[in-house]
Each structure stands twice: as C-alpha cells, then as structure tokens.
Write a protein that holds these residues in place. Structure first.
Motif, PDB file in Angstrom:
ATOM      1  N   ALA A 124      42.050  33.669  40.224  1.00 35.06           N
ATOM      2  CA  ALA A 124      42.479  34.475  39.663  1.00 35.06           C
ATOM      3  C   ALA A 124      43.301  35.848  40.297  1.00 35.06           C
ATOM      4  O   ALA A 124      43.426  37.087  39.352  1.00 35.06           O
ATOM      5  N   GLY A 125      43.548  35.328  40.625  1.00 29.90           N
ATOM      6  CA  GLY A 125      44.386  36.474  42.407  1.00 29.90           C
ATOM      7  C   GLY A 125      44.198  37.601  42.889  1.00 29.90           C
ATOM      8  O   GLY A 125      44.407  38.400  43.315  1.00 29.90           O
ATOM      9  N   LEU A 176      40.571  31.841  31.564  1.00 30.14           N
ATOM     10  CA  LEU A 176      40.770  30.556  31.724  1.00 30.14           C
ATOM     11  C   LEU A 176      39.746  30.229  32.729  1.00 30.14           C
ATOM     12  O   LEU A 176      39.204  29.274  33.200  1.00 30.14           O
ATOM     13  N   VAL A 177      40.166  31.021  33.722  1.00 31.13           N
ATOM     14  CA  VAL A 177      38.785  30.895  34.810  1.00 31.13           C
ATOM     15  C   VAL A 177      37.354  30.077  34.310  1.00 31.13           C
ATOM     16  O   VAL A 177      36.398  29.675  34.926  1.00 31.13           O
ATOM     17  N   GLU A 214      37.251  27.709  32.925  1.00 29.11           N
ATOM     18  CA  GLU A 214      36.981  26.023  33.357  1.00 29.11           C
ATOM     19  C   GLU A 214      35.545  26.047  34.324  1.00 29.11           C
ATOM     20  O   GLU A 214      35.277  24.885  34.372  1.00 29.11           O
ATOM     21  N   LEU A 215      34.884  27.198  34.916  1.00 29.58           N
ATOM     22  CA  LEU A 215      33.819  27.373  35.639  1.00 29.58           C
ATOM     23  C   LEU A 215      32.629  26.516  35.014  1.00 29.58           C
ATOM     24  O   LEU A 215      31.477  26.491  35.237  1.00 29.58           O
ATOM     25  N   PHE A 259      31.848  36.183  43.920  1.00 32.99           N
ATOM     26  CA  PHE A 259      30.734  35.416  42.832  1.00 32.99           C
ATOM     27  C   PHE A 259      29.908  35.887  42.996  1.00 32.99           C
ATOM     28  O   PHE A 259      29.342  36.762  41.317  1.00 32.99           O
ATOM     29  N   VAL A 298      30.700  39.676  41.608  1.00 31.16           N
ATOM     30  CA  VAL A 298      30.460  39.831  39.995  1.00 31.16           C
ATOM     31  C   VAL A 298      28.996  39.696  39.824  1.00 31.16           C
ATOM     32  O   VAL A 298      28.934  40.443  38.158  1.00 31.16           O
ATOM     33  N   HIS A 348      43.277  45.135  39.207  1.00 29.91           N
ATOM     34  CA  HIS A 348      43.464  44.573  41.047  1.00 29.91           C
ATOM     35  C   HIS A 348      43.615  43.260  40.996  1.00 29.91           C
ATOM     36  O   HIS A 348      44.429  43.114  41.525  1.00 29.91           O
ATOM     37  N   LEU A 349      42.937  42.141  40.524  1.00 32.68           N
ATOM     38  CA  LEU A 349      43.699  40.418  40.285  1.00 32.68           C
ATOM     39  C   LEU A 349      45.173  40.822  40.062  1.00 32.68           C
ATOM     40  O   LEU A 349      45.488  41.186  39.364  1.00 32.68           O
ATOM     41  N   GLY A 350      44.964  40.045  41.024  1.00 33.16           N
ATOM     42  CA  GLY A 350      46.923  39.903  40.810  1.00 33.16           C
ATOM     43  C   GLY A 350      46.998  38.550  39.590  1.00 33.16           C
ATOM     44  O   GLY A 350      48.342  38.503  39.457  1.00 33.16           O
ATOM     45  N   ARG A 351      45.705  38.100  39.088  1.00 33.80           N
ATOM     46  CA  ARG A 351      46.207  37.475  38.125  1.00 33.80           C
ATOM     47  C   ARG A 351      44.711  37.453  37.114  1.00 33.80           C
ATOM     48  O   ARG A 351      44.312  36.568  36.818  1.00 33.80           O
ATOM     49  N   ASN A 399      44.200  35.582  33.802  1.00 26.96           N
ATOM     50  CA  ASN A 399      44.127  34.548  34.114  1.00 26.96           C
ATOM     51  C   ASN A 399      42.221  34.585  34.189  1.00 26.96           C
ATOM     52  O   ASN A 399      41.587  33.347  33.722  1.00 26.96           O
ATOM     53  N   MET A 400      41.759  35.455  33.541  1.00 26.15           N
ATOM     54  CA  MET A 400      40.433  35.750  33.751  1.00 26.15           C
ATOM     55  C   MET A 400      39.233  34.610  32.415  1.00 26.15           C
ATOM     56  O   MET A 400      38.572  33.434  33.009  1.00 26.15           O
ATOM     57  N   ARG A 429      32.803  24.942  32.031  1.00 29.50           N
ATOM     58  CA  ARG A 429      33.141  23.133  31.723  1.00 29.50           C
ATOM     59  C   ARG A 429      32.958  22.512  32.745  1.00 29.50           C
ATOM     60  O   ARG A 429      32.504  21.743  32.311  1.00 29.50           O
TER      61      ARG A 429
END
Lengths: 303, 199
Positions: free
Chosen positions: B107-108, A72-73, A76-77, A90, A93, A63-66, A69-70, A79
């Motif tokens: 993540a949208g 990379l997400v 980034e978290l 959060f 999850v 359902h996530l629109g991106r 991109n997980m 890093r």
C-alpha cells in the motif's frame, strides 16, 4: 576520528514528516478524549473523538504512496488468510478502525443533544452510558495513542526512535491535548466550570510531566551509543530543528501554558487566557510529534 | 515462491563485495539500474539523491586522509526487520532466502523503508513501490542460472553471488578463506551482504 558522511534523514526518503505528525496529533486528541469521556459525557467530546479519528485516518490513508491499491491489498489478505499480527502498523489499523466505530457510536448517542433524533437513539445512548462501553472506549483510546508511539519504536532503521520514552511521551502529551480541548470547550460553553477547574490543575501537572519526559528523551538520545540518535538529538537541541524544539515544543507547548496557568491560579481565571493556553498546548503536541519525526535518521554506514 | 512461517529456504543466496578489489568504477551501480529499472537511468532518486539504483555508493575520508568507499544494498537479512513490520505481509522470503516484495500487497506505507537499518530501499516515483535488490531483471537472470547484473558487470571481479548453504559455492569458499565483515553487526537483522577485506 574519521570524517563521517552527512546523515541521511528519513523524511526525504520515507516521507514520514508533517502529514504523519498531523495524523499522530489527531490520534492523540481522539485517544485522550476517549479517556476523558469516562467522566465528561458530552456531545462535544464524543463528536470530537469521532472527527479527530476520522481525520487522522483520512490523512494517513492519503499519505500512502499506493492508497489506490488498498482494495487489492485487502483482497489478497483475506484470500490468503495471512495477517501480520506482529506488525504494529497492522495492529494500529485495527485499533483505529475500532476507535472510529466506537467514536461513531458515542456521537450517535449524543445526536439528540444537537437536535437530531436518529432511530434506536435511546438504546445506543443507554449502551454508551454503561461502564462497559466507556471502559472499552477509554482503553481503546489509550491503545491508539500507545500504538502511534510503538509504530516509531519498531522502525529499526531509525535509532532515535528506538526508545520506550516515545510511547510514554505520546501518552502524556495526549493527556495534555485532551485537557486542552476540554478547556477550549469550557471557553466555548460546551462543558461546565467544574471540568475546567479540574482541567487547569491537571494540565499543570501534566505539563510538568511532559517537560520531564521531553528532557529525558533529549538527554537519552544525546548520550546514546548510536551516532544517528545523537546526531538527531543534536539537530533538535542546537541544529536545524532547534526552532521546533525550543520554540514549538518547549516554548509554545510548555512554557506558555505553565506561565498562563500560574498567572490564572494567582490572579483568577480568564477565558481569553485559557483559550490561548489551550491552543498553545495543542500546538506543542503537534510540534513534539513533528520534531521527533523530522530528526529521525539512519545510522551512518561509513566511518 | 513465498515461504510460510516456520519454513526454511532451500538455498541462502547472498551477495559479497570485495572492498579491497573494488576500483570504484560504479559499473555495478549503473548495471543494476539498467537491468532492473531502466526507466530510471536518466532520473535521479529524489529522496536520497544520486542514481536511482538498488546499490548505494557512500564516500568518505578517514582520519589519515585516505578516501574510503562503501557500496551498500539489501542484505536479504535472515531476521529482516522489514518483513516483521510490513502491515500487509507484502515483504516476504522466497525459497532462495531472498527478501522480496509482493506489489499486490503493498500500500506504500514505507514502514519497510524506515525499518531497514541499512537504508537499502528507495521509493519509485511512478509506482510508489519501495525498491531494493533484487529487482525483476536480476531475479530473471538468477532464475536462468546466471549471476546478477552487478556481478556480471564488475571489471575487477569484486562482486560475487551464491548459496551460503552450499559449502562449495564461490561465496562460501571466499567467506571461509578471507577476512570479511557485515555492516552494523549488532542490528540483530543477521544480514547476508558480506564485505570482504582482502584480495
């Protein structure tokens, strides 16, 4: 009184609609059954917790629109070493990932019951039979359901969701869903008669509680200070979503199971009626989540 | 630059809209799209309907039959709910006090969309990113010492933008001398989008 512009509902903009309702539904089943596992240590229960949680997570992930991109997400978290522990999403999850792992362990422990003999099966079984595992599993089940309620209450843009009744309603209906699944297992011969006998009386009590909580939610919303909460509740009671409330939540989800339970308590049990009652209850749990989501709207800014 | 928890921005940049001076021409709405999302100029915002712009136009009629207009946008709230709810910290505050989005961390999930009391975001159909004021184009203008596109485009001088921390900025002077309000003042978000009520 000024003429208000039409409300902006969240579903067309944020797209928190049926797919999220199904996600909540799977979380309700996975969470409720994890609590039931404390008493009913059966393979079907363990497998259902795992599958329901996995399906719920898959639904919400796609359902996530991106979703692509997980990676990379996450990178980034890690890093940056910055985690938003104040966000219910959060926390959710984490809670659901832990629940998936616990469900996998429970299912692994019951692999023998379905003719699979994995390595270290005995040790895992011994561990999952212990009070510590069952306690953590049950507590995490409750947490995952509570999380899915607080997820909505923290969405400050949607006043209809800003009530503590939602996590409570989610908890009660999760218990209804768990009992309904156990009743279905009884019909299918996966759990014994004793579970079903306890289940029918428990279900009747839970349905009554759920009815009170649903009516309380509608009443509180209809008399709220917020115009959006009132309008959302009006949609549920007499507007375009009334079919979902009266037909799905109250009719299928509560009236049918209560009526069938009363009939069976009077005239004796029937596996066919138990199956109808359980499926009806499960549908009601889904419709409840969908109706609350779809009625969510922003407060009108003009007026 | 992303501020760390507890750090205070050096500036508190804020938007101001004078509803009494506004002639409702929508130049700000279109200039916003042209500057920040030109690819959306001929495409509608399917979620909310209308132009895909970071400025949203609402129209209504009062009890006296008088037409009324509201232009709304991200208020870069001091207590922004979207920052608190974003699960991956994609929404952050910069050194200018602006609420911004790090697309690498997004993540949208659209939690920021439902968290905003002002319905200030729209979802970009191509990238899935939750869009809002300020877009990349206006951020570049501000970095170059200019005003955002909407302020530059307004023919009636109904818009302004400046630092609330600077008592001599034009927005600070206007807010000191003219009657004004914020939308949903009880939201707890402490919005920084001010609506001036007199010319």
């Amino acid at each position: 009184m000024s003429e208000l512009p039409p409300l902006v509902f969240q579903a067309p903009v944020a797209d928190w609609g049926w797919q999220i309702a199904w996600f909540f539904w799977f979380v309700a089943i996975g969470g409720g059954l994890a609590v039931a596992y404390w008493q009913v240590r059966r393979a079907a229960v363990a497998f259902t917790v795992f599958v329901a949680t996995a399906l719920g997570l898959l639904l919400v992930f796609f359902h996530l629109g991106r979703w692509w991109n997980m990676p990379l997400v996450l990178w980034e978290l890690i890093r940056a070493g910055e985690f938003n522990l104040g966000s219910w999403m959060f926390l959710g999850v984490i809670i659901l990932t832990v629940h998936l792992l616990l469900g996998a362990l429970a299912a692994y422990a019951h692999a023998e019951d379905v003719g699979i003999y994995p390595p270290f099966g005995d040790r895992v079984r011994e561990m999952t039979e212990g009070a510590l595992f069952r306690g953590v599993f049950a507590a995490n089940g409750v947490l995952s359901v509570v999380y899915s309620g607080f997820l909505l209450t923290q969405a400050h843009g949607i006043p209809l969701w800003g009530t503590a009744l939602i996590p409570i309603l989610w908890l009660i209906s999760s218990a209804v869903a768990a009992v309904a699944v156990l009743e279905l297992f009884y019909v299918l011969g996966l759990v014994d008669e004793r579970v079903s006998v306890a289940g029918m009386k428990l279900a009747l009590g839970l349905d009554a509680l759920k009815l009170i909580a649903v009516l309380a939610f509608l009443h509180v919303s209809l008399t709220a200070m917020s115009a959006a909460a009132r309008a959302g509740a009006e949609e549920l009671v007499s507007g375009s979503l009334a079919w979902l409330t009266w037909g799905g939540v109250i009719g299928l989800g509560l009236a049918v199971p209560i009526l069938l339970a009363a009939l069976m308590l009077r005239y004796g049990k029937s596996k066919g009626l138990i199956a109808v009652s359980a499926v009806s209850s499960l549908a009601g749990v889904l419709f409840l989540r969908a109706s609350v989501l779809l009625a969510g709207a922003w407060e009108p800014l003009l007026g | 630059m992303r501020l760390k928890p507890g750090e205070q921005p050096t500036r508190r940049l804020a938007h101001l809209w004078n509803e009494a001076a506004c002639i409702g021409c929508a130049a700000c709405v279109i200039s916003c799209t042209a500057t920040n999302n030109p690819e959306m100029l001929y495409r509608a915002d399917e979620g909310r309907g209308g132009v895909a712009s970071n400025i949203r136009r609402y129209e209504g009629v009062t009890a006296q039959g008088r037409p009324t207009l509201l232009l709304n946008q991200c208020a870069h709230c001091d207590e922004a709910p979207c920052m608190k709810t974003c699960p991956f910290g994609a929404v952050y505050r910069d050194e200018n006090g602006l609420v911004r989005l790090d697309s690498r961390r997004c993540a949208g999930c659209r939690y920021c969309v439902t968290s905003c009391p002002y319905n200030a975001r729209w979802v970009h159909p191509d990238t899935g990113l939750p869009m809002k004021c300020m877009g990349r184009g206006c951020l570049a203008l501000v970095a170059a010492g200019q005003k955002p596109a909407c302020v530059q485009a307004c023919p009636a001088n109904a818009r302004d933008f400046g630092d609330l921390n600077d008592p001599e900025s034009s927005v600070s002077r206007t807010l000191r001398t003219k009657r004004h309000r914020t939308l949903l003042p009880n939201s707890g978000a402490k919005p920084k989008y001010f609506i001036v009520e007199e010319v």
